[in-house]
Design an enzyme around this catalytic site. Structure first.
Site, PDB file in Angstrom:
ATOM      1  N   GLY A  31      32.489  96.046   6.189  1.00 22.47           N
ATOM      2  CA  GLY A  31      31.047  96.126   6.404  1.00 22.47           C
ATOM      3  C   GLY A  31      30.701  96.094   7.883  1.00 22.47           C
ATOM      4  O   GLY A  31      31.555  96.365   8.724  1.00 22.47           O
ATOM      5  N   GLU A  35      29.478 103.720  13.979  1.00 18.93           N
ATOM      6  CA  GLU A  35      29.860 105.132  14.089  1.00 18.93           C
ATOM      7  C   GLU A  35      31.350 105.362  13.823  1.00 18.93           C
ATOM      8  O   GLU A  35      31.748 106.432  13.363  1.00 18.93           O
ATOM      9  CB  GLU A  35      29.501 105.660  15.478  1.00 18.93           C
ATOM     10  CG  GLU A  35      28.495 106.765  15.482  1.00 18.93           C
ATOM     11  CD  GLU A  35      28.515 107.626  14.227  1.00 18.93           C
ATOM     12  OE1 GLU A  35      29.355 108.535  14.141  1.00 18.93           O
ATOM     13  OE2 GLU A  35      27.698 107.409  13.313  1.00 18.93           O
ATOM     14  N   HIS A  37      33.145 103.851  11.571  1.00 21.34           N
ATOM     15  CA  HIS A  37      33.240 104.026  10.116  1.00 21.34           C
ATOM     16  C   HIS A  37      32.606 105.359   9.711  1.00 21.34           C
ATOM     17  O   HIS A  37      33.108 106.052   8.820  1.00 21.34           O
ATOM     18  CB  HIS A  37      32.506 102.894   9.389  1.00 21.34           C
ATOM     19  CG  HIS A  37      33.063 101.530   9.673  1.00 21.34           C
ATOM     20  ND1 HIS A  37      32.374 100.578  10.392  1.00 21.34           N
ATOM     21  CD2 HIS A  37      34.247 100.969   9.333  1.00 21.34           C
ATOM     22  CE1 HIS A  37      33.113  99.485  10.481  1.00 21.34           C
ATOM     23  NE2 HIS A  37      34.245  99.685   9.859  1.00 21.34           N
ATOM     24  N   GLY A 147      40.950 103.612  11.104  1.00 22.70           N
ATOM     25  CA  GLY A 147      40.723 103.939  12.510  1.00 22.70           C
ATOM     26  C   GLY A 147      41.899 103.499  13.371  1.00 22.70           C
ATOM     27  O   GLY A 147      42.528 102.463  13.110  1.00 22.70           O
ATOM     28  N   LYS A 149      41.812 102.179  16.177  1.00 25.18           N
ATOM     29  CA  LYS A 149      41.572 100.932  16.928  1.00 25.18           C
ATOM     30  C   LYS A 149      42.464  99.811  16.398  1.00 25.18           C
ATOM     31  O   LYS A 149      42.979  99.017  17.148  1.00 25.18           O
ATOM     32  CB  LYS A 149      40.108 100.509  16.875  1.00 25.18           C
ATOM     33  CG  LYS A 149      39.842  99.336  17.818  1.00 25.18           C
ATOM     34  CD  LYS A 149      38.425  98.881  17.795  1.00 25.18           C
ATOM     35  CE  LYS A 149      38.108  98.111  16.559  1.00 25.18           C
ATOM     36  NZ  LYS A 149      38.847  96.824  16.456  1.00 25.18           N
ATOM     37  N   ASP A 150      42.644  99.794  15.064  1.00 24.43           N
ATOM     38  CA  ASP A 150      43.527  98.780  14.460  1.00 24.43           C
ATOM     39  C   ASP A 150      44.892  99.425  14.227  1.00 24.43           C
ATOM     40  O   ASP A 150      45.331  99.607  13.078  1.00 24.43           O
ATOM     41  CB  ASP A 150      42.908  98.266  13.154  1.00 24.43           C
ATOM     42  CG  ASP A 150      41.591  97.568  13.421  1.00 24.43           C
ATOM     43  OD1 ASP A 150      41.589  96.567  14.155  1.00 24.43           O
ATOM     44  OD2 ASP A 150      40.553  98.033  12.922  1.00 24.43           O
ATOM     45  N   VAL A 176      36.553 105.661  17.894  1.00 27.59           N
ATOM     46  CA  VAL A 176      35.268 106.152  18.414  1.00 27.59           C
ATOM     47  C   VAL A 176      34.807 105.172  19.490  1.00 27.59           C
ATOM     48  O   VAL A 176      34.850 103.955  19.294  1.00 27.59           O
ATOM     49  CB  VAL A 176      34.221 106.256  17.284  1.00 27.59           C
ATOM     50  CG1 VAL A 176      32.864 106.672  17.839  1.00 27.59           C
ATOM     51  CG2 VAL A 176      34.689 107.251  16.229  1.00 27.59           C
TER      52      VAL A 176
END
Ligand code: PAF
Length: 282
Positions: A31, A35, A37, A147, A149-150, A176
């Site tokens: 949750g 952007e 997601h 993503g 990022k992880d 992003v």
């Protein structure tokens, strides 16, 4: 767009979709959608017949001193963003729905979980692997979207899928970023405005490392020193780790070669942020 709260209902809908041969794209989230997601949901919508977004703040992946209670819960706004991005179904179960009394089985992530995020957050990736396994079972995706990022999480989910012979293809999409380079993250909302300005230090440290590599540096040590110097010179910032690692195994490299992941984890005030870049080193 349909909101589903019950695991039994989610499983029944997924069974129905599967019998009709519909391809499901799954975007698992906790949750506080942003952007980042949004881009996962749009890609899932482009590549599948049906997009399911899951929203579940998973207690199993938070340590006892971590921010489970503080984690932002913004379901109304999340539903609007999910719908605008192309989701067909949002599955947002309660904790007792996914982990009813008597729940006691877990997936154990292996050696990929030992370092970096896994070292600072013991048990974190077991919690991620367990909930991802449950979400896959309930939603039956053809593809699942995560993503970059992880990055460590993506490698662990890919390993989970391979080791347990699970059906979905795992897709990793680029991080992003906001215009100043800060990676989109639900945790950015916890930063004060001055901390938000200082949070640029993560992406600046990553770019500095990439520039040194592109300029021909192959020794990890001087690059790591320069990254640490930059971060230490920033108010509110405290390093958890900076690392130059093999992008497949996450083992540190002393001399850089092949596909390298540059990893950073930095506390900015009370908020812990992570980021990474991938570089091909010839
Ligand atoms: O990346 C996240 O938001 C979570 O770790 C995930 C994959 C949804 C599992 O809870």
């Amino acid at each position: 767009m349909r909101l589903i709260r019950l695991a039994s209902q989610m499983a029944a809908v997924a069974g129905h979709l599967s019998r009709r041969g519909r391809r499901v794209g799954l975007v698992p989230t906790m949750g506080a959608l942003h952007e980042g997601h949004g881009s996962l949901i749009r890609r899932a919508a482009a590549e599948n017949d049906i997009v399911i977004v899951t929203i579940f703040v998973n207690p199993l992946q938070f340590g006892p001193r971590e921010d489970f209670a503080r984690y932002p819960r913004t379901l109304r706004r999340d539903l609007a963003l999910a719908s605008a991005s192309g989701a067909d179904i949002v599955f947002a179960p309660s904790v007792s729905e996914l982990y009813p009394p008597g729940f006691q089985t877990a997936v154990r992530a292996g050696s990929l979980a030992a370092r970096w995020e896994g070292k600072t957050r013991p048990g974190h990736f077991n919690g991620v692997a367990t909930v991802v396994m449950i979400l896959f079972a309930l939603t039956r995706p053809s593809r699942a979207y995560f993503g970059q990022k992880d990055y460590q999480q993506v490698l662990i989910v890919k390993r989970l899928v391979r080791d347990l012979k699970l059906p979905p293809a795992v897709r990793m999409l680029p991080t992003v970023r906001q215009p100043d380079g800060v990676a989109m993250s639900s945790r950015n909302a916890s930063l004060t405005s001055s901390q938000r300005a200082h949070a640029t230090v993560l992406s600046r440290a990553l770019r500095l490392a990439r520039a040194r590599i592109r300029a021909g540096e192959r020794r990890a040590a001087p690059i790591l020193r320069a990254m640490r110097r930059l971060i230490r010179g920033t108010a509110d910032a405290r390093i958890d780790y900076v690392a130059l690692v093999d992008a497949a195994t996450l083992e540190p490299q002393a001399r850089l070669h092949g596909r390298v992941a540059i990893l950073v984890a930095v506390w900015v005030g009370r908020t812990r942020l992570i980021d990474n870049l991938l570089v091909e080193v010839s």
